[in-house]
Design a protein around this motif. Structure first.
Motif, PDB file in Angstrom:
ATOM      1  N   PRO A   4      -4.206   9.460   9.078  1.00  0.00           N
ATOM      2  CA  PRO A   4      -2.977   8.773   8.645  1.00  0.00           C
ATOM      3  C   PRO A   4      -2.416   9.388   7.355  1.00  0.00           C
ATOM      4  CG  PRO A   4      -4.744   7.205   9.133  1.00  0.00           C
ATOM      5  CD  PRO A   4      -5.379   8.558   9.058  1.00  0.00           C
ATOM      6  N   VAL A   5      -1.125   9.665   7.359  1.00  0.00           N
ATOM      7  CA  VAL A   5      -0.403  10.056   6.142  1.00  0.00           C
ATOM      8  C   VAL A   5       0.380   8.817   5.730  1.00  0.00           C
ATOM      9  CG1 VAL A   5       1.256  11.623   5.100  1.00  0.00           C
ATOM     10  CG2 VAL A   5      -0.257  12.436   6.933  1.00  0.00           C
ATOM     11  N   VAL A   6      -0.075   8.145   4.676  1.00  0.00           N
ATOM     12  CA  VAL A   6       0.405   6.803   4.343  1.00  0.00           C
ATOM     13  C   VAL A   6       1.347   6.856   3.145  1.00  0.00           C
ATOM     14  CG1 VAL A   6      -0.287   4.482   3.686  1.00  0.00           C
ATOM     15  CG2 VAL A   6      -1.748   5.827   5.214  1.00  0.00           C
ATOM     16  N   GLU A   7       2.468   6.185   3.286  1.00  0.00           N
ATOM     17  CA  GLU A   7       3.414   6.037   2.177  1.00  0.00           C
ATOM     18  C   GLU A   7       2.843   4.990   1.216  1.00  0.00           C
ATOM     19  OE1 GLU A   7       8.201   5.241   1.448  1.00  0.00           O
ATOM     20  OE2 GLU A   7       7.341   5.065   3.463  1.00  0.00           O
ATOM     21  N   ASP A   8       2.361   5.444   0.088  1.00  0.00           N
ATOM     22  CA  ASP A   8       1.605   4.610  -0.845  1.00  0.00           C
ATOM     23  C   ASP A   8       2.544   3.908  -1.820  1.00  0.00           C
ATOM     24  OD1 ASP A   8      -0.504   3.467  -2.167  1.00  0.00           O
ATOM     25  OD2 ASP A   8      -1.075   5.276  -3.261  1.00  0.00           O
ATOM     26  N   VAL A   9       3.314   2.949  -1.303  1.00  0.00           N
ATOM     27  CA  VAL A   9       4.335   2.257  -2.095  1.00  0.00           C
ATOM     28  C   VAL A   9       4.264   0.766  -1.772  1.00  0.00           C
ATOM     29  CG1 VAL A   9       6.820   2.004  -2.512  1.00  0.00           C
ATOM     30  CG2 VAL A   9       5.847   4.282  -2.093  1.00  0.00           C
ATOM     31  N   MET A  10       4.350  -0.075  -2.788  1.00  0.00           N
ATOM     32  CA  MET A  10       4.370  -1.522  -2.576  1.00  0.00           C
ATOM     33  C   MET A  10       5.709  -1.950  -1.992  1.00  0.00           C
ATOM     34  SD  MET A  10       1.632  -3.233  -3.160  1.00  0.00           S
ATOM     35  CE  MET A  10       2.508  -4.766  -2.950  1.00  0.00           C
ATOM     36  N   THR A  11       5.655  -2.869  -1.045  1.00  0.00           N
ATOM     37  CA  THR A  11       6.868  -3.411  -0.445  1.00  0.00           C
ATOM     38  C   THR A  11       7.310  -4.664  -1.196  1.00  0.00           C
ATOM     39  OG1 THR A  11       5.417  -4.541   1.127  1.00  0.00           O
ATOM     40  CG2 THR A  11       6.438  -2.493   1.849  1.00  0.00           C
ATOM     41  N   PRO A  12       8.590  -5.068  -1.071  1.00  0.00           N
ATOM     42  CA  PRO A  12       9.077  -6.263  -1.767  1.00  0.00           C
ATOM     43  C   PRO A  12       8.339  -7.523  -1.310  1.00  0.00           C
ATOM     44  CG  PRO A  12      10.908  -4.925  -0.971  1.00  0.00           C
ATOM     45  CD  PRO A  12       9.664  -4.360  -0.357  1.00  0.00           C
ATOM     46  N   GLY A  13       8.257  -8.500  -2.194  1.00  0.00           N
ATOM     47  CA  GLY A  13       7.596  -9.759  -1.860  1.00  0.00           C
ATOM     48  C   GLY A  13       6.524 -10.105  -2.873  1.00  0.00           C
ATOM     49  N   ASN A  14       5.584 -10.935  -2.457  1.00  0.00           N
ATOM     50  CA  ASN A  14       4.541 -11.429  -3.354  1.00  0.00           C
ATOM     51  C   ASN A  14       3.225 -10.678  -3.229  1.00  0.00           C
ATOM     52  OD1 ASN A  14       6.404 -13.346  -4.082  1.00  0.00           O
ATOM     53  ND2 ASN A  14       5.552 -14.960  -2.793  1.00  0.00           N
ATOM     54  N   GLY A  47       0.390  -7.757  -3.715  1.00  0.00           N
ATOM     55  CA  GLY A  47       0.033  -6.956  -4.884  1.00  0.00           C
ATOM     56  C   GLY A  47      -1.416  -7.137  -5.256  1.00  0.00           C
ATOM     57  N   ASN A  48      -1.734  -6.805  -6.485  1.00  0.00           N
ATOM     58  CA  ASN A  48      -3.109  -6.886  -6.967  1.00  0.00           C
ATOM     59  C   ASN A  48      -3.577  -8.338  -7.039  1.00  0.00           C
ATOM     60  OD1 ASN A  48      -3.305  -4.097  -7.301  1.00  0.00           O
ATOM     61  ND2 ASN A  48      -2.370  -4.197  -9.339  1.00  0.00           N
ATOM     62  N   SER A  49      -4.867  -8.503  -6.862  1.00  0.00           N
ATOM     63  CA  SER A  49      -5.479  -9.820  -7.002  1.00  0.00           C
ATOM     64  C   SER A  49      -6.427  -9.780  -8.186  1.00  0.00           C
ATOM     65  CB  SER A  49      -6.258 -10.173  -5.723  1.00  0.00           C
ATOM     66  OG  SER A  49      -7.372  -9.304  -5.576  1.00  0.00           O
ATOM     67  N   SER A  50      -7.148 -10.878  -8.395  1.00  0.00           N
ATOM     68  CA  SER A  50      -8.111 -10.917  -9.487  1.00  0.00           C
ATOM     69  C   SER A  50      -9.288  -9.988  -9.229  1.00  0.00           C
ATOM     70  CB  SER A  50      -8.613 -12.349  -9.675  1.00  0.00           C
ATOM     71  OG  SER A  50      -9.248 -12.811  -8.490  1.00  0.00           O
ATOM     72  N   MET A  51      -9.432  -9.539  -7.963  1.00  0.00           N
ATOM     73  CA  MET A  51     -10.559  -8.695  -7.585  1.00  0.00           C
ATOM     74  C   MET A  51     -10.184  -7.230  -7.395  1.00  0.00           C
ATOM     75  SD  MET A  51     -12.990 -10.851  -7.618  1.00  0.00           S
ATOM     76  CE  MET A  51     -14.256  -9.760  -6.962  1.00  0.00           C
ATOM     77  N   TYR A  52      -8.920  -6.963  -7.054  1.00  0.00           N
ATOM     78  CA  TYR A  52      -8.494  -5.598  -6.737  1.00  0.00           C
ATOM     79  C   TYR A  52      -7.275  -5.221  -7.574  1.00  0.00           C
ATOM     80  CZ  TYR A  52     -11.405  -6.291  -2.579  1.00  0.00           C
ATOM     81  OH  TYR A  52     -12.449  -6.555  -1.728  1.00  0.00           O
ATOM     82  N   TYR A  53      -7.236  -3.937  -7.955  1.00  0.00           N
ATOM     83  CA  TYR A  53      -6.156  -3.463  -8.826  1.00  0.00           C
ATOM     84  C   TYR A  53      -5.507  -2.190  -8.286  1.00  0.00           C
ATOM     85  CZ  TYR A  53      -8.851  -6.562 -11.837  1.00  0.00           C
ATOM     86  OH  TYR A  53      -9.531  -7.640 -12.339  1.00  0.00           O
ATOM     87  N   ASN A  54      -5.699  -1.894  -7.007  1.00  0.00           N
ATOM     88  CA  ASN A  54      -5.171  -0.641  -6.467  1.00  0.00           C
ATOM     89  C   ASN A  54      -4.300  -0.874  -5.242  1.00  0.00           C
ATOM     90  OD1 ASN A  54      -7.321  -1.525  -4.959  1.00  0.00           O
ATOM     91  ND2 ASN A  54      -8.324   0.474  -4.795  1.00  0.00           N
ATOM     92  N   ALA A  55      -3.567  -1.996  -5.219  1.00  0.00           N
ATOM     93  CA  ALA A  55      -2.632  -2.259  -4.128  1.00  0.00           C
ATOM     94  C   ALA A  55      -1.508  -1.211  -4.164  1.00  0.00           C
ATOM     95  CB  ALA A  55      -2.056  -3.660  -4.273  1.00  0.00           C
ATOM     96  N   PRO A  56      -0.944  -0.889  -2.995  1.00  0.00           N
ATOM     97  CA  PRO A  56      -1.187  -1.486  -1.685  1.00  0.00           C
ATOM     98  C   PRO A  56      -2.435  -0.919  -1.001  1.00  0.00           C
ATOM     99  CG  PRO A  56       0.457   0.234  -1.474  1.00  0.00           C
ATOM    100  CD  PRO A  56       0.138   0.128  -2.946  1.00  0.00           C
ATOM    101  N   LEU A  57      -2.795  -1.539   0.101  1.00  0.00           N
ATOM    102  CA  LEU A  57      -3.945  -1.127   0.915  1.00  0.00           C
ATOM    103  C   LEU A  57      -5.238  -1.134   0.108  1.00  0.00           C
ATOM    104  CD1 LEU A  57      -2.264   1.862   2.796  1.00  0.00           C
ATOM    105  CD2 LEU A  57      -2.419  -0.513   3.536  1.00  0.00           C
TER     106      LEU A  57
END
Length: 438
Positions: free
Chosen positions: A345-355, A357-367
């Motif tokens: 997979p060649v993935v477009e590493d960009v966050m989409t609009p909305g809510n 994103g990162n959580s209290s456990m992860y800091y590398n959103a998206p995916l």
């Protein structure tokens, strides 16, 4: 004197002859035939043993006897089962109710479970398996309706679709039914696997969660939701499009070693004012559509035809790379489907609009789940990077591509194993008494 003696001898002989004749007649006609009876008894015994071993052969002269033997045989089997039960006993029994297509990814792809009947259009499908210390059964299909099937375990995992308002309303009906079962003590423990909203607007589920006064102890949630805390809310993978009948793909030698005809592929919908339009522009300007399998449409199709599904799978199988532009969410079925066929997979590493994103456990959103698990994908920020990427791709040897393909397919197998282990251990830790769990 001599004549008298001869007369006595003749009388004795005659008497002996008469006695012998009478004895012979008695033995032949009047004496009980013990040997014959014994042989008949032996043959009957052999016949019974043969019946037990060859149950398919029916003996019409011994129907009552066979019924008796069947009862004895069934009783013996039951005794054997009861003796074996302690060895095969499981600590936890869980019934999974699949009321969203993502349940098939959980059961068939993650658990590698089978379903009967195999017909995907069947109204009712079911399967079961033992994993770790637990026994799982799975039911799915349109005929699985609240109150119209047997609740076979006090521990239930409910698979729901909460992507949009109509789906949320249907999911809420199931949750209310489950709540009634909990209140009437027919269920003890409940977990939910939820296809979340693509913009991570999932607040509607809060009142059902145990930590918010509800009854759902565990939530496995799809997409990069800030709700994820790895305590009672866990991120879960989207998986392949089982609702479009994407199959379980078994890796093969040819899939790994055969040269592929195309550098890349993209078969999908091009939305107005999206990055997909940029992707198409890059492909046209650099004439990359000559080395990539490209097939686009302007409107999204919820279902595929047999031909379009076959073309899509052929494109995955015949391409070294699969282009995965943004949709409504960064995470898409295409990512997992490409992994199934060993197409990177060649993935477009960009966050989409909305809510999302990162959580209290992860800091590398998206995916963040895939990245945390070390997914060997190619991540790019802009499709204008594609030309240089494909130039590099053209310089790779077949052996290098085979090694990369092998790495991807091994990782995907490992990923599914880890997801299965995480799912089972989380359920066991939460549902079992504390002295048995974890």
């Amino acid at each position: 004197m001599m004549r008298l003696t001869r007369k006595r001898v003749c009388s004795v002989l005659l008497a002996a002859y008469l006695l012998f004749s009478l004895y012979a007649a008695y033995c032949l006609f009047l004496k009980p035939r013990r040997a014959a009876a014994s042989w008949a008894s032996q043959r009957e015994k052999l016949g019974r043993e043969h019946f037990i071993l060859e149950m398919e052969e029916w003996n019409p002269w011994e129907a009552d006897e066979q019924n008796s033997l069947q009862q004895k045989s069934a009783s013996s089997l039951q005794l054997l089962k009861e003796k074996k039960l302690p060895q095969e006993q499981t600590d936890l029994r869980v019934q999974i109710w699949g009321k969203a297509a993502i349940g098939l990814y959980l059961w068939q792809h993650i658990f590698e479970g089978l379903l009967e009947p195999a017909d995907v259009s069947a109204q009712w499908r079911e399967g079961s398996l033992k994993a770790e210390k637990s026994f799982f059964s799975f039911i799915t299909g349109p005929s699985v309706l609240p109150g119209y099937f047997s609740v076979e375990s006090p521990n239930v995992v409910l698979v729901l679709n909460g992507r949009e308002e109509g789906k949320i309303s249907y999911a809420a009906q199931w949750l209310h039914y489950v709540q009634t079962l909990v209140q009437t003590r027919k269920l003890q423990h409940v977990a939910v696997v939820l296809l979340g909203n693509e913009q991570c607007r999932n607040e509607w589920i809060y009142p059902y969660l145990k930590n918010y006064g509800g009854f759902v102890e565990l939530l496995f949630l799809i997409y990069d939701s800030p709700m994820v805390n790895e305590e009672d809310i866990f991120q879960w993978p989207l998986g392949v499009a089982t609702y479009r009948n994407f199959p379980v793909v078994e890796p093969s030698w040819s899939m790994l070693h055969t040269p592929r005809l195309y550098l890349c592929n993209f078969l999908g919908t091009v939305y107005k004012n999206s990055s997909r339009e940029t992707l198409m522009e890059v492909l046209r300007q650099n004439e990359l559509n000559k080395v990539c399998w490209i097939s686009t449409r302007e409107e999204w199709w919820p279902q595929e035809t047999n031909e379009s599904l076959r073309n899509y799978q052929d494109a995955l199988l015949q391409s070294d790379l699969t282009l995965c532009p943004l949709g409504v969410n960064t995470e898409c079925y295409r990512i997992y489907e490409a992994c199934s066929f060993g197409s990177v997979p060649v993935v477009e590493d960009v966050m989409t609009p909305g809510n999302c994103g990162n959580s209290s456990m992860y800091y590398n959103a998206p995916l963040q789940l895939l990245k945390t698990m070390g997914a060997p994908f190619i991540f790019i920020k802009n499709w204008r990077e594609l030309s240089a990427l494909l130039e590099k791709e053209q310089r790779m040897t077949l052996q290098q591509k085979i090694q990369r393909r092998k790495k991807l397919m091994e990782w995907y197998r490992y990923f599914k194993e880890q997801m299965r282990q995480k799912f089972i251990s989380t359920l066991e830790s939460s549902f079992l008494p504390k002295d048995k769990g974890g």
